[in-house]
Design an enzyme around this catalytic site. Structure first.
Site, PDB file in Angstrom:
ATOM      1  N   TYR A 232      -9.639  -0.605   2.557  1.00  0.00           N
ATOM      2  CA  TYR A 232      -9.161  -0.819   3.917  1.00  0.00           C
ATOM      3  C   TYR A 232      -8.714   0.468   4.577  1.00  0.00           C
ATOM      4  O   TYR A 232      -8.085   1.313   3.941  1.00  0.00           O
ATOM      5  CB  TYR A 232      -7.981  -1.800   3.865  1.00  0.00           C
ATOM      6  CG  TYR A 232      -8.193  -2.974   4.766  1.00  0.00           C
ATOM      7  CD1 TYR A 232      -9.347  -3.726   4.676  1.00  0.00           C
ATOM      8  CD2 TYR A 232      -7.252  -3.319   5.723  1.00  0.00           C
ATOM      9  CE1 TYR A 232      -9.559  -4.787   5.529  1.00  0.00           C
ATOM     10  CE2 TYR A 232      -7.461  -4.392   6.567  1.00  0.00           C
ATOM     11  CZ  TYR A 232      -8.615  -5.124   6.458  1.00  0.00           C
ATOM     12  OH  TYR A 232      -8.833  -6.171   7.298  1.00  0.00           O
TER      13      TYR A 232
ATOM     14  N   ASP B 237       0.784  -1.224   0.000  1.00  0.00           N
ATOM     15  CA  ASP B 237       0.000   0.000   0.000  1.00  0.00           C
ATOM     16  C   ASP B 237       0.822   1.283   0.000  1.00  0.00           C
ATOM     17  O   ASP B 237       0.260   2.357  -0.205  1.00  0.00           O
ATOM     18  CB  ASP B 237      -1.008  -0.023   1.146  1.00  0.00           C
ATOM     19  CG  ASP B 237      -2.178  -0.952   0.826  1.00  0.00           C
ATOM     20  OD1 ASP B 237      -2.456  -1.142  -0.371  1.00  0.00           O
ATOM     21  OD2 ASP B 237      -2.808  -1.481   1.751  1.00  0.00           O
TER      22      ASP B 237
ATOM     23  N   ASP C 159      18.509   5.396  18.948  1.00  0.00           N
ATOM     24  CA  ASP C 159      19.701   6.100  19.448  1.00  0.00           C
ATOM     25  C   ASP C 159      19.523   6.219  20.962  1.00  0.00           C
ATOM     26  O   ASP C 159      19.286   7.299  21.484  1.00  0.00           O
ATOM     27  CB  ASP C 159      19.820   7.501  18.833  1.00  0.00           C
ATOM     28  CG  ASP C 159      20.363   7.488  17.419  1.00  0.00           C
ATOM     29  OD1 ASP C 159      20.690   6.399  16.899  1.00  0.00           O
ATOM     30  OD2 ASP C 159      20.466   8.573  16.824  1.00  0.00           O
TER      31      ASP C 159
HETATM   32 CU    CU Z   1      -7.485  -7.978   6.738  1.00  0.00          CU
END
Ligand code: CU
Ligand code: NAG
Ligand code: NAG
Ligand code: NAG
Ligand code: NAG
Ligand code: NAG
Ligand code: NAG
Ligand code: NAG
Length: 830
Positions: A470, A389, A534
């Site tokens: 999504y 994505d 760090d």
């Molecule tokens: Cu899923």
């Protein structure tokens, strides 16, 4: 359309996003910021970051200058400002090229060191003999002067290439092809699905669409599998509406006119071509399977009246204003000892830089690298489906947060910007910052004579990336003891599979049946993050501190107990670049230690551990994924430790999606077992290490994922927890709480005794290192630490429920987003 029943006030923009498309709600706002719902008396003082935010995204002016400079400087590329087709060369993306850590560290941590040079990264769509490529350049220094240059950007790509062939450049043409294919089999789709494609109105709710899965991208062309879908436009539920007819497309030729449709697949049977499929329909033994029809079952909300929800729920308010300081210009936050810079990028969304706690360095860089979802199934779509994505843009798709819902009403909101094809896109209110008090305490203790309670207030930086179907809510949480949490929660529509009602096929092998003809389709989400640790400085090393059983004999145990079964700590240094999984039984602590020690001579450390959510964090189940090739090898273990190198700023690049078998960044070449032993004579390693870790889920959706996946079932996190970092719990100076004396007791010299009256006297005794008994009678009043709410106050209703009725878009639209986002000219806003 309406939101929460307030007609006509919400501007809904519909954008078909990516190959699966969706309805994207853009709710743009003039909503109250915390500044205009302040009811306390606090004045906002101007607050300035100690340094400039050298990682900030290019401003609109900078982006325009960079575009103009490339066009002028690279005249041999014949770049056009108004591309008409993929045959034109044009600048696709310009964004900030993050400065090298080597140049940035002196600026941050030394006095009078110069600011690192500012450069831009440009992705140019460029045609070569065999078709269009995406080519990376670096442009700088900025601002543009006569010394500025356009150079190939090579140093961060371990493939040795700064370009990737673009096999998916004309998604519009692919859509036309799919429509033609669908029209050619309209008799079959009518017969089996009761619907046909509608060229006049491709998103006709009664029509059909066909989409390819975006994987199996090979050098030199593609073999695509397309599946028919119902559009699902009302709810954005397209990915719940697969239709179970699949067609194979030979797309190896770069000329789409040469593409051909081959095999068809339906109900477990593969047909040589459409004619064989058609002929089979006439066979009396032809086996049909029910179609998957849209309906109210895909609606994401139920506006009905239910008696149990006729009172609103409790919500959090912030009547006295925020306690963090925010420099909006530099995007710098300071809160109870934590300090950090925020930045955003079109592919990866939010990153944080230079995170310090109480003046000490903790993390140089913390941010998402890639968000991958890998499916499995026995049909040609889910069987090869995989998404990366960052390619679609975790930052590009960071839409506006819904105030009072995504974040508390009192949160501060930041905008983000990105620049594509000569246009600056503004995503208003796409990052929120707020303090929140948990419903549970940070610490408490009931002692013999008293009880003490410390509130757990934390600071959150949150964004939501809606990539097609999504929604990923990603947040960074800061706790008062120095703990940091990185958390991902997913929601939205699952990408489901068609369920064939076929007793000879084992549909439950890859998911559960969740509607008439729908399978939940198992998949793994693996989101990779970089944490450049760090800890109290750059010089760090990593150990696995194991908690192990052992049988010991102790002299004091003799002769009664010749052997005692017990446990102890064993330290295993991590001496080379490697990937690790979380240990069984949480039997090891993974600790990043500093070369600096605390007051007790122990090394200052931060532990990295799975945090809150559903189980521990996952890595990819599939071994040597056929689809992924070498493009996401970081997904194969939970946590990685690597050397920090300027040449390895990222574990992934969005263009890995185009060439998975020959990716532009191959993570295995980064995690290649180089020595992490600093000071060893045979290495020049300086001890600066980087951790990569994964969040996500093994997602086996079930009936409860319809209509949308729920956040609590999809959450995972890691925590970075101080381990001997300070000399004592540092939250004692930050927390707000109360100590109450228990009634009816005298002071007795036990823990919890309250020294009443002359505190300086008893303190003096403490300083003499004597815990003397109290001389006066026990205090009985409540004693607070930190401020309290003093009196009743008038709180406006917006503090509980922001008035969303005035919402108007202030944003660019998000139209033109496409499978590649760089299809046709008109999609480019050019
Ligand atoms: Cu899923
Ligand atoms: C430059 O690009 C334009 C527009 O794409 C095209 O018409 C022209 O032929 C190109 N010129 C050269 C020299 O390639
Ligand atoms: C659809 O059929 C027409 C006529 O046979 C053919 O020219 C065209 O290529 C077909 N479309 C596809 C996508 O196969
Ligand atoms: C199930 O699929 C098989 C092929 O895997 C096919 O031969 C059979 O006809 C199908 N049965 C039904 C009931 O659809
Ligand atoms: C730790 O490393 C830093 C950076 O190299 C160095 O400046 C410092 O002196 C070291 N501290 C100790 C205690 O060795
Ligand atoms: C995966 O690839 C590695 C390295 O080539 C190999 O050792 C391993 O056996 C492979 N595993 C599977 C399951 O293919
Ligand atoms: C960053 O470091 C790389 C690797 O050393 C180098 O090639 C590049 O030029 C540096 N970038 C800048 C802006 O100095
Ligand atoms: C892709 O972009 C083109 C050009 O704007 C547009 O016609 C088409 O509908 C888009 N497709 C999707 C799936 O958004």
């Amino acid at each position: 359309m309406e939101l929460k029943g307030r007609p006509g006030v919400v501007n809904l923009l519909t954008a078909a996003v990516l190959l699966f498309g969706s309805v994207t709600f853009l709710i743009f706002a003039l909503y109250p910021t915390s500044a205009n719902i302040e009811y306390g008396s606090r004045q906002k003082k101007t607050f300035n970051a100690p340094r400039q935010n050298v990682w900030s995204e290019l401003t609109e002016d900078e982006a325009a200058d960079v575009n103009a400079f490339i066009i002028k400087q690279a005249s041999h590329l014949n770049l056009t400002v108004h591309p008409k087709s993929a045959q034109d060369n044009f600048i696709f993306i310009v964004e900030t090229l993050k400065p090298n850590k080597t140049d940035t560290a002196p600026y941050l941590y030394e006095d009078d060191a110069p600011k690192p040079e500012r450069w831009a990264k440009a992705a140019v769509s460029q045609n070569f003999e065999d078709g269009p490529y995406m080519v990376y350049y670096q442009v700088g220094p900025l601002p543009i002067t006569k010394d500025s240059q356009v150079l190939p950007l090579n140093y961060m790509f371990n493939s040795g290439r700064n370009y990737v062939r673009n096999p998916m450049y004309d998604f519009g043409a692919i859509q036309d092809f799919a429509l033609s294919m669908a029209e050619n089999v309209s008799d079959i789709t009518q017969e089996l699905l009761g619907a046909t494609a509608n060229r006049e109105d491709p998103t006709d709710p009664r029509g059909l669409l066909a989409f390819p899965r975006g994987s199996r991208v090979e050098t030199g062309g593609m073999i695509l599998w397309m599946q028919f879908y119902r559009p699902g436009m009302g709810s954005g539920a397209r990915t719940l509406l697969p239709q179970g007819i699949y067609a194979k497309v030979d797309a190896t030729n770069s000329d789409i006119n040469q593409w051909t449709v081959g095999e068809y697949y339906y109900n477990g049977v593969l047909y040589e071509n459409e004619h064989e499929f058609r002929a089979a329909l006439d066979d009396p033994d032809f086996k049909r399977t029910p179609a998957n029809i849209d309906g109210s079952w895909t609606d994401t909300e139920d506006f009905g009246d239910y008696p149990d929800r006729d009172l609103p729920p409790p919500v959090s308010i912030q009547p006295y204003g925020p306690r963090y300081k925010l420099d909006r210009k530099e995007r710098f936050v300071s809160w109870f000892g934590f300090e950090f810079y925020i930045t955003t990028a079109q592919s990866t969304g939010v990153s944080l830089f230079d995170i310090r706690f109480k003046g000490e360095r903790v993390v140089y860089e913390l941010g998402l690298q890639e968000a991958m979802a890998h499916y499995a199934g026995d049909d040609p779509m889910q069987g090869g489906l995989e998404f990366m994505d960052s390619f679609f843009g975790m930052g590009k798709n960071m839409f506006e947060l819904v105030p009072g819902y995504d974040c508390p009403a009192y949160a501060d909101y930041l905008d983000s910007e990105w620049h594509q094809a000569y246009k600056t896109h503004n995503m208003p209110n796409s990052v929120c910052v707020f303090e929140y008090t948990a419903d549970y305490l940070l610490s408490r203790h009931t002692a013999q004579y008293s009880v003490t309670a410390s509130r757990n207030t934390f600071l959150t930086v949150r964004s939501v990336s809606t990539v097609g179907n999504y929604d990923y809510t990603i947040e960074y949480v800061f706790y008062m003891d120095g703990t940091l949490e990185v958390k991902v929660r997913a929601s939205g529509f699952i990408f489901a599979a068609f369920y064939t009602a076929n007793s000879t096929k084992s549909e439950d092998e890859y998911g559960h049946r969740i509607h008439d003809a729908l399978s939940s389709s198992m998949h793994d989400h693996v989101l990779n993050f970089k944490a450049d640790m760090d800890v109290a400085g750059p010089k760090n090393d990593m150990v696995r501190l194991a908690i192990e059983p052992i049988t010991k004999n102790f002299p004091w145990d003799q002769p009664e107990q010749p052997k005692r079964n017990t446990m102890h700590l064993v330290e295993y240094p991590v001496i080379e670049e490697t990937g690790m999984d979380w240990p069984k039984n949480s039997g090891e602590f993974y600790i990043i230690y500093s070369n600096e020690t605390n007051a007790w001579g122990e090394r200052k450390g931060y532990r990295i551990t799975p945090g809150t959510g559903m189980g521990s964090t996952p890595h990819l189940t599939i071994l040597n994924s056929t689809t992924l090739g070498d493009s996401a090898r970081w997904a194969e273990h939970d946590i990685w430790v690597l050397k920090q190198k300027d040449t390895e700023p990222r574990s992934a690049d969005p263009l890995n999606y185009f060439a998975p078998h020959d990716p532009i960044i191959d993570f295995t070449k980064m995690a290649d077992h180089e020595s992490l032993e600093y000071g060893a004579p045979d290495t020049s390693y300086d001890g600066d290490l980087v951790v990569y870790f994964n969040l996500g889920a093994h997602h086996v959706p079930h009936s409860g994922d319809i209509p949308n996946t729920l956040m609590h079932t999809s959450s995972s996190s890691i925590m970075l927890v101080p381990h001997n970092f300070a000399d004592r719990d540092p939250s004692r100076q930050s927390v707000q709480g109360v100590r109450l004396q228990l009634s009816g007791r005298k002071a007795g010299g036990f823990a919890g005794e309250w020294f009443a009256g002359d505190e300086s006297k008893s303190l003096a005794r403490h300083n003499g290192d004597l815990r003397v008994r109290g001389e006066k009678k026990a205090e009985t009043k409540a004693k607070y630490f930190g401020a309290t709410y003093e009196k009743g106050m008038k709180v406006p209703v917006e503090a509980f429920e922001p008035d969303l009725s005035g919402y108007v878009s202030h944003s660019d639209d998000v139209g033109g987003l496409n499978f590649t986002g760089f299809g046709r000219g008109e999609a480019l806003g050019g």
